[in-house]
Enzyme design. Structure first.
Site, mmCIF file in Angstrom:
data_model
loop_
_atom_site.group_PDB
_atom_site.id
_atom_site.type_symbol
_atom_site.label_atom_id
_atom_site.label_comp_id
_atom_site.label_asym_id
_atom_site.label_seq_id
_atom_site.Cartn_x
_atom_site.Cartn_y
_atom_site.Cartn_z
ATOM 1 N N ASP A 1 -27.022 -31.309 -3.527
ATOM 2 C CA ASP A 1 -26.766 -32.433 -2.623
ATOM 3 C C ASP A 1 -26.935 -31.932 -1.198
ATOM 4 O O ASP A 1 -27.439 -30.832 -0.964
ATOM 5 C CB ASP A 1 -25.367 -33.007 -2.868
ATOM 6 C CG ASP A 1 -24.264 -32.039 -2.462
ATOM 7 O OD1 ASP A 1 -24.561 -30.853 -2.176
ATOM 8 O OD2 ASP A 1 -23.094 -32.453 -2.418
ATOM 9 N N LYS B 1 -30.180 -35.401 -9.665
ATOM 10 C CA LYS B 1 -28.907 -34.830 -9.229
ATOM 11 C C LYS B 1 -27.763 -35.280 -10.128
ATOM 12 O O LYS B 1 -26.946 -34.459 -10.573
ATOM 13 C CB LYS B 1 -28.603 -35.229 -7.777
ATOM 14 C CG LYS B 1 -27.341 -34.571 -7.223
ATOM 15 C CD LYS B 1 -27.120 -34.944 -5.757
ATOM 16 C CE LYS B 1 -26.653 -36.363 -5.608
ATOM 17 N NZ LYS B 1 -26.271 -36.711 -4.224
#
Length: 210
Positions: A138, A120
């Site tokens: 997320d 991420k």
């Protein structure tokens, strides 16, 4: 959700926010990397409060290393997991200095080898600092993608890979920012504010609040 609906969904999001970007404050790819490292399990607001002072004295890997762990901790102690993050930041800075001449690497593989940097974080840096059409999934993006029907999946990686396939090419670079902001401020976890949602008419969520 079909391709025409996806196209309209992103067109609507673009109408209300033509130039979306991260809410983290930064002036360089290095500052963005550090801000994203600090943002895990923390709000962008709390990170910005800390980095405004931190980056004023340490805006390069070398300066961060010169700062040292004890002084770094003083700057970031208001952020969750600050001790672990401080160790990762300094270890990352050593690698940047030793292997990359103080520069942030521009490939996912290199980024993910840095301490504390996962998929991420790498996606955020690649997208926001270097303009790559990546999508960093997320909790907000995971929720919005599943609720709306845009890209349903049981894992973060599954949703990311689906989004990369179904998001229209023209919207792919900014998709990450549109979806995270929509999830943060409109399609909230506990009670989505459907009454002010610009994609309400396109959303497939069964439990809409309006």
């Amino acid at each position: 959700m079909n391709s025409a609906t996806r196209q309209e969904l992103f067109a609507c999001l673009k109408t209300v926010n033509p130039n979306p970007t991260t809410e983290l404050e930064y002036q360089s790819s290095f500052e963005l990397l550090i801000a994203v490292l600090l943002s895990a399990q923390a709000t962008d607001k709390s990170v910005n409060l800390a980095t405004r002072k931190l980056f004023a004295v340490a805006d390069t890997p070398r300066k961060m290393l010169m700062l040292g762990e004890e002084r770094l901790l003083d700057f970031i102690k208001s952020i969750g997991l600050f001790k672990t993050k401080a160790k990762n930041i300094l270890a990352t800075c050593r690698i940047l200095e030793q292997q990359y001449n103080g520069e942030v690497p521009r490939t996912r593989e290199q980024l993910e080898q840095l301490p504390g940097v996962g998929r991420k974080t790498a996606n955020v840096v690649l997208n926001t600092a270097f303009g790559e059409p990546t999508i960093a999934v997320d909790t907000h993006i995971f929720r919005v993608a599943n609720r709306t029907g845009l890209a349903r999946g049981k894992s973060v990686l599954e949703v990311e890979l689906k989004l990369l396939k179904v998001v229209p090419k023209a919207y792919r670079h900014d998709a990450h920012h549109w979806l995270i902001l929509h999830g943060r401020y409109v399609c909230k976890a506990r009670k989505p504010e459907c009454n002010r949602c610009v994609i309400y008419h396109l959303c497939e969520y069964k439990d809409k609040t309006a």
